[in-house]
Design a protein around this motif. Structure first.
Motif, mmCIF file in Angstrom:
data_model
loop_
_atom_site.group_PDB
_atom_site.id
_atom_site.type_symbol
_atom_site.label_atom_id
_atom_site.label_comp_id
_atom_site.label_asym_id
_atom_site.label_seq_id
_atom_site.Cartn_x
_atom_site.Cartn_y
_atom_site.Cartn_z
ATOM 1 N N ASN A 137 31.311 -21.460 81.268
ATOM 2 C CA ASN A 137 30.572 -19.968 81.975
ATOM 3 C C ASN A 137 30.086 -19.147 81.413
ATOM 4 O O ASN A 137 28.373 -19.516 81.992
ATOM 5 N N LEU A 138 30.115 -19.424 80.557
ATOM 6 C CA LEU A 138 27.978 -19.000 79.792
ATOM 7 C C LEU A 138 27.108 -19.962 79.904
ATOM 8 O O LEU A 138 25.693 -18.602 80.532
ATOM 9 N N GLU A 139 27.268 -20.991 80.460
ATOM 10 C CA GLU A 139 25.791 -21.356 80.535
ATOM 11 C C GLU A 139 25.697 -21.100 82.209
ATOM 12 O O GLU A 139 24.863 -21.840 82.718
ATOM 13 N N LEU A 140 26.312 -21.086 83.180
ATOM 14 C CA LEU A 140 25.960 -20.967 84.441
ATOM 15 C C LEU A 140 25.710 -19.707 84.724
ATOM 16 O O LEU A 140 24.913 -18.982 85.912
ATOM 17 N N LEU A 141 25.262 -18.792 83.263
ATOM 18 C CA LEU A 141 24.167 -17.519 83.521
ATOM 19 C C LEU A 141 23.123 -17.686 82.885
ATOM 20 O O LEU A 141 22.808 -16.655 82.101
ATOM 21 N N THR A 142 22.935 -18.900 83.256
ATOM 22 C CA THR A 142 21.195 -19.017 83.147
ATOM 23 C C THR A 142 20.380 -18.818 84.258
ATOM 24 O O THR A 142 18.923 -19.021 83.562
ATOM 25 N N PHE A 143 20.876 -18.659 85.234
ATOM 26 C CA PHE A 143 19.992 -18.365 86.141
ATOM 27 C C PHE A 143 19.126 -17.299 86.543
ATOM 28 O O PHE A 143 19.272 -15.871 85.674
ATOM 29 N N PRO A 144 17.970 -16.553 87.075
ATOM 30 C CA PRO A 144 16.892 -15.888 86.924
ATOM 31 C C PRO A 144 17.751 -15.150 87.812
ATOM 32 O O PRO A 144 18.239 -14.946 88.632
ATOM 33 N N ILE A 145 17.812 -13.297 86.468
ATOM 34 C CA ILE A 145 17.578 -12.138 87.840
ATOM 35 C C ILE A 145 16.823 -12.000 88.171
ATOM 36 O O ILE A 145 15.276 -11.669 87.985
ATOM 37 N N ILE A 146 16.813 -11.629 89.342
ATOM 38 C CA ILE A 146 15.828 -10.666 90.283
ATOM 39 C C ILE A 146 16.403 -9.400 90.560
ATOM 40 O O ILE A 146 17.677 -8.804 90.042
ATOM 41 N N PRO A 147 15.090 -8.069 90.903
ATOM 42 C CA PRO A 147 15.307 -6.723 90.583
ATOM 43 C C PRO A 147 16.224 -6.343 92.211
ATOM 44 O O PRO A 147 15.322 -6.877 93.535
ATOM 45 N N GLN A 148 17.378 -5.420 92.212
ATOM 46 C CA GLN A 148 17.758 -5.245 93.387
ATOM 47 C C GLN A 148 16.433 -3.973 94.138
ATOM 48 O O GLN A 148 16.604 -4.516 95.575
ATOM 49 N N HIS A 149 15.923 -3.381 92.974
ATOM 50 C CA HIS A 149 14.971 -2.459 94.297
ATOM 51 C C HIS A 149 14.088 -2.648 95.174
ATOM 52 O O HIS A 149 13.777 -2.112 96.216
ATOM 53 N N VAL A 150 13.151 -3.659 95.053
ATOM 54 C CA VAL A 150 12.525 -4.660 95.595
ATOM 55 C C VAL A 150 13.080 -4.950 96.744
ATOM 56 O O VAL A 150 12.255 -5.128 97.619
ATOM 57 N N PHE A 151 14.423 -5.468 97.353
ATOM 58 C CA PHE A 151 15.606 -5.513 98.313
ATOM 59 C C PHE A 151 16.020 -4.326 99.296
ATOM 60 O O PHE A 151 16.514 -4.332 100.562
ATOM 61 N N LEU A 186 20.282 -14.215 82.233
ATOM 62 C CA LEU A 186 20.861 -13.199 80.917
ATOM 63 C C LEU A 186 21.163 -13.950 79.808
ATOM 64 O O LEU A 186 20.660 -13.823 78.448
ATOM 65 N N PHE A 187 21.039 -15.280 79.833
ATOM 66 C CA PHE A 187 21.055 -16.556 78.777
ATOM 67 C C PHE A 187 19.364 -17.790 78.746
ATOM 68 O O PHE A 187 19.434 -18.353 80.801
ATOM 69 N N GLN A 188 19.582 -18.125 78.593
ATOM 70 C CA GLN A 188 18.736 -19.325 78.427
ATOM 71 C C GLN A 188 18.943 -20.488 77.225
ATOM 72 O O GLN A 188 19.841 -19.825 76.268
ATOM 73 N N ILE A 189 18.776 -21.862 77.214
ATOM 74 C CA ILE A 189 19.427 -22.735 76.705
ATOM 75 C C ILE A 189 17.641 -22.640 75.436
ATOM 76 O O ILE A 189 16.869 -23.061 75.869
ATOM 77 N N GLY A 190 18.682 -22.880 74.840
ATOM 78 C CA GLY A 190 17.741 -23.087 73.077
ATOM 79 C C GLY A 190 17.658 -24.196 72.698
ATOM 80 O O GLY A 190 18.125 -25.559 73.261
ATOM 81 N N ASN A 191 16.918 -24.079 72.136
ATOM 82 C CA ASN A 191 16.120 -26.180 71.606
ATOM 83 C C ASN A 191 17.632 -26.631 71.220
ATOM 84 O O ASN A 191 17.157 -28.593 71.627
ATOM 85 N N ASN A 192 18.725 -26.777 70.785
ATOM 86 C CA ASN A 192 20.044 -27.489 70.264
ATOM 87 C C ASN A 192 21.267 -26.677 71.482
ATOM 88 O O ASN A 192 22.079 -27.854 71.644
ATOM 89 N N LEU A 193 20.018 -27.285 72.944
ATOM 90 C CA LEU A 193 20.889 -27.334 74.466
ATOM 91 C C LEU A 193 22.549 -25.690 73.821
ATOM 92 O O LEU A 193 23.132 -26.007 74.709
ATOM 93 N N ASN A 194 22.363 -25.389 72.984
ATOM 94 C CA ASN A 194 23.236 -24.060 72.968
ATOM 95 C C ASN A 194 22.565 -22.634 74.241
ATOM 96 O O ASN A 194 21.235 -22.496 74.078
ATOM 97 N N VAL A 195 23.588 -21.833 74.025
ATOM 98 C CA VAL A 195 23.466 -20.739 74.852
ATOM 99 C C VAL A 195 22.893 -19.643 73.998
ATOM 100 O O VAL A 195 23.358 -19.100 73.313
ATOM 101 N N ILE A 196 21.619 -19.156 74.251
ATOM 102 C CA ILE A 196 21.173 -17.961 73.409
ATOM 103 C C ILE A 196 20.344 -16.659 74.745
ATOM 104 O O ILE A 196 20.599 -17.159 75.420
#
Length: 573
Positions: free
Chosen positions: A185-199, A81-91
């Motif tokens: 909390n926002l930083e925790l949302l940087t995990f990779p998203i996986i597709p529901q339909h595959v499983f 959902l988010f990634q860590i930017g070059n300045n270590l802030n969430v984007i």
């Protein structure tokens, strides 16, 4: 203090805690670019192949891997959902926009539209909800769940359990609810998203999504998985349906090698297109026109810790000694002589690129005059002209310093620290072996660490020179919070109610502005109180085949940052 707290797995720490243009050369040196002449400008063009390093893999599952090389490689396949930017802030990444409400306990997220999975299916909020549920289901097995747990501090719940629920509003909107309004909390949302339909057809969809064997990666990133030849190679191809446009470089192979030394050797012999350097002597590659060096600041933080149970470091006199030491250490000389210029001086344990950094981060400079002045004001004088300072009771200014001699850079750094302290009038006892063995065995290193841990645990040190692999989401409570002295962390035995209050404020900041302000107060306190003396962050270098052109901007958490925009000119293939 546990050994893993000092040199723990990088991949666990990564989630917790130089824009350059690449010039090109033919790998076989049939074409030579003279860097002193005008640069050749190439037009981006599709095609070509590069090879990136991997180490032995146990799985291709992004939620289960503990392999740092695949964690980095996987960012080409998967997105969050988010990634860590070059300045270590969430984007935002898969998120289009977001808002933080309910005192930080709810993050409402609007997703980007028109995002496709590699199999052509549409990405929706159901995939986000499924990934969260999978992580919570796999709390005992998922490496990402464990990473989040490693972000845990004295104030919060463990990792993903802080997410209490989510509400899918529509295909492109999801509200995620948290137990409290923690600042990360926002930083925790940087995990990779996986597709529901595959499983979806599996008897236990969550268990299937956490499988280790025969996992087929399907993501939304710029590169699509093709095949995995076990213990040999992972093949990717440019994803034509990528929302930002198909990447220029067509094929990326991940070549599996045994260790970092073999990776560098493979790069030097032309088998790899990129590799992280080892040590600090990467300037030796400057004469090789096939190699481009891109330097960046790592997450390796070097510091001096005090034993605050020692009377010498307590009260106002102890603060004077700490300040004198900070003024009296010539960090730039250490960086120049030991690290060949490849480190970044700082006065706080916050990454030099961080958006949270303030001007307090560079308060102290080398001044032997100020150091001596501070000591003299604290009544430390050379009363018997023997070169060693004494207090009013005639007690000499004697300290014992501990470090791990198996680390050559840290050993040499500590020796220079000792020389600087002696110039100030300290009597310094070296509590470490001064001989570095070129190839120390694993057993000898382990034995040394066990002895260091014992001495630290039992308080048998005055000063200790060590390093942390700092996190994107740092856990400062383990470093400074008073209660953690009883829990096995905070090995310097530092207790200060004001520090505890500042750490609580950092944890409970309910929006980004409050978070920045809380970190500002922390930095001001740290440079005045000096629970640690921050030395520097070590730099690293990504070695790149100069055939590759474009804006590649490596960071310690994503060395392939920007690779999707790079290309290989036709004439250099």
């Amino acid at each position: 203090m546990k050994h893993k707290k000092i040199i723990s797995s990088i991949i666990i720490l990564l989630l917790l805690l130089s824009i350059t243009a690449c010039r090109t050369d033919n790998i076989d040196e049939e074409i030579t670019v003279n860097y002193e002449e005008e640069s050749i400008v190439y037009e981006p063009i599709e095609g070509g192949q590069i090879v990136l390093p991997l180490t032995n893999l146990s799985t291709l599952n992004p939620l289960m891997t503990e392999n740092i090389s695949y964690y980095h490689f996987g960012k080409l396949i998967f997105e969050g959902l988010f990634q860590i930017g070059n300045n270590l802030n969430v984007i935002p990444q898969l998120a289009e926009d977001y808002s933080i409400t309910n005192e930080g306990k709810t993050i409402a997220i609007k997703l980007k539209k028109g995002v496709s999975w590699h199999d052509g299916s549409e990405f929706t909020s159901k995939d986000v909800g499924f990934t969260i549920s999978t992580l919570k289901y796999g709390k005992d097995t998922s490496s990402y769940y464990n990473m989040f747990q490693a972000t845990d501090d004295i104030f919060s719940l463990s990792g993903m359990s802080i997410i209490t629920d989510f509400n899918i509003v529509d295909d492109y909107t999801i509200d995620i609810h948290f137990k409290d309004g923690a600042s990360n909390n926002l930083e925790l949302l940087t995990f990779p998203i996986i597709p529901q339909h595959v499983f979806a057809e599996s008897k236990n969809t969550f268990a299937s999504a956490l499988e280790l064997e025969n996992y087929v990666p399907i993501g939304t990133g710029p590169y699509k998985f093709v095949e995995y030849e076990k213990f040999k190679n992972v093949s990717l191809i440019a994803f034509s349906g990528y929302r930002e446009g198909k990447p220029y470089i067509t094929n990326i192979d991940g070549k599996v090698l045994e260790d970092d030394k073999l990776i560098v050797t493979a790069f030097e012999t032309g088998q790899l297109s990129m590799a992280n350097s080892l040590g600090v002597d990467w300037d030796k590659y400057k004469s090789n026109n096939r190699i481009k060096i891109i330097e960046y600041i790592s997450n390796n933080y070097e510091f001096i810790g005090f034993n605050f149970e020692k009377e010498i470091f307590q009260e106002e006199s102890g603060l004077a000694i700490r300040k004198a030491i900070n003024y009296g250490i010539d960090r730039q000389a250490i960086i120049s002589k030991i690290y060949l210029g490849h480190a970044s001086q700082i006065d706080v344990p916050i990454h030099p690129d961080s958006w949270l950094l303030t001007d307090d981060a560079n308060t102290y400079g080398y001044s032997i005059e100020k150091a001596k002045e501070v000591l003299n004001q604290a009544k430390w004088l050379d009363r018997d002209n023997d070169g060693i300072l004494e207090n009013e009771n005639g007690e000499k200014l004697t300290i014992k310093i501990l470090t791990n001699g198996s680390n050559q850079l840290r050993l040499n750094t500590t020796n220079m620290l000792v020389d600087d302290l002696k110039k100030l009038g300290f009597e310094v006892i070296k509590d470490y072996g001064e001989t570095y063995f070129e190839s120390p065995t694993d057993d000898s290193v382990s034995t040394q660490w066990e002895e260091i841990e014992r001495k630290i645990s039992e308080g048998e040190f005055d000063l200790v020179a060590l390093g942390w692999e700092m996190a994107i989401i740092p856990n400062y409570s383990s470093m400074f919070y008073s209660v953690d002295t009883e829990l096995g962390d905070n090995f310097i035995r530092y207790r200060n109610e004001k520090m505890d209050e500042l750490l609580l404020n950092i944890h409970s900041a309910t929006n980004r502005d409050y978070k920045k302000r809380a970190y500002s107060y922390l930095q001001e306190f740290v440079v005045n109180e000096l629970p640690y003396i921050s030395l520097f962050y070590k730099n690293r270098a990504l070695l790149v085949d100069t055939r590759i052109q474009g804006d590649l901007n490596p960071t310690f958490f994503n060395p392939y940052n920007g690779l999707e925009n790079c290309f290989i000119p036709q004439e250099l293939r």
